[in-house]
Design an enzyme around this catalytic site. Structure first.
Site, PDB file in Angstrom:
ATOM      1  N   HIS A 187      -0.365   4.313   0.145  1.00 48.71           N
ATOM      2  CA  HIS A 187      -0.878   5.656   0.992  1.00 48.71           C
ATOM      3  C   HIS A 187      -1.318   5.453   2.164  1.00 48.71           C
ATOM      4  CE1 HIS A 187      -4.118   3.249  -0.880  1.00 48.71           C
ATOM      5  NE2 HIS A 187      -4.994   3.803   0.175  1.00 48.71           N
ATOM      6  N   LYS A 238       0.749  -1.181   0.008  1.00 46.29           N
ATOM      7  CA  LYS A 238       0.124  -0.046   0.120  1.00 46.29           C
ATOM      8  C   LYS A 238       0.811   1.246  -0.030  1.00 46.29           C
ATOM      9  CE  LYS A 238      -3.825   1.947   2.633  1.00 46.29           C
ATOM     10  NZ  LYS A 238      -4.407   1.714   3.978  1.00 46.29           N
TER      11      LYS A 238
END
Length: 226
Positions: A105, A103
């Site tokens: 963010h 991921k």
């Protein structure tokens, strides 16, 4: 009836353990097939977690810091096992799992759930080990998450006790290469012993003919010393 026999009948009733003529991913013709993707209800998940928890408590009763479920099939298994340990064994254990894609963010990273700490003792919760791919991918993830993370064992549902490409099974290779013990809830031989000429809801799944097919398969592809 012990929990192993209960688990075997549970797999049959859940449509996870089936008998007939199948072709495995390896290309081998097999008389039985295990598809853990057929578990689909909350009640099944609860029972499944209880079986995993019983196996874990039998083989790894000491302190552990976390359960790790490799994505994707290992995720619900790790959660269900953690719930069962809390509800039935008064053992509140952290759980975590990985994302397939990192991921980029928010909090970022590839791990979800409990944040592993240096020196943590971890148990990996898996469905089956065929080629050991998920295991080989999991160990570097755990090593990167914190220093000195120790995998004290792996719990799986079924050990088919089959050779891989060589003379050893994936489970034997895991023990030899990484020194990690793998504990199956049941083995192929225990499935035969538990269901041979035994009715499950009025039906015999392993009669003389099926027993002969399964034993011939194990004779051809089975490993020694498991």
């Amino acid at each position: 009836m012990d929990y192993k026999q209960e688990f075997i009948q549970f797999m049959v009733r859940s449509g996870v353990l089936t008998f007939g003529d199948f072709t495995a991913k390896s290309g081998r013709k097999t008389p039985y097939f295990i598809n853990t993707g057929n578990y689909k209800t909350g009640a099944q998940a609860a029972r499944l977690g209880e079986f995993y928890a019983k196996c874990l408590m039998e083989h790894i009763p000491g302190h552990i810091d976390a359960l790790f479920g490799p994505a994707y099939k290992g995720i619900p298994l790790a959660v269900a096992t953690a719930v069962a340990l809390a509800n039935h064994h008064e053992k509140d254990v952290n759980y975590c799992f990985n994302r397939k894609e990192a991921k980029d963010h928010g909090e970022g990273g590839t791990m979800v759930g409990y944040k592993l700490q240096d020196g943590d003792k971890v148990v990996i919760i898996e469905d089956v080990i065929t080629a050991g791919t998920a295991m080989r991918e999991s160990l570097p993830l755990l090593a990167a998450a914190a220093k000195g993370v120790e995998v004290v064992g792996v719990i799986i549902s079924v050990d088919r006790t089959e050779r891989g490409k060589g003379d050893k099974s994936a489970i034997q290779e895991m023990k030899e290469k990484f020194g990690i013990p793998v504990y199956p809830i049941v083995t192929a031989r225990e499935i035969i012993d538990a269901l041979y000429n035994v009715e499950v809801d009025g039906k015999v799944y392993i009669d003389d003919a099926m027993k002969a097919k399964m034993e011939a398969y194990l004779e051809q592809y089975g490993v020694k010393g498991e």
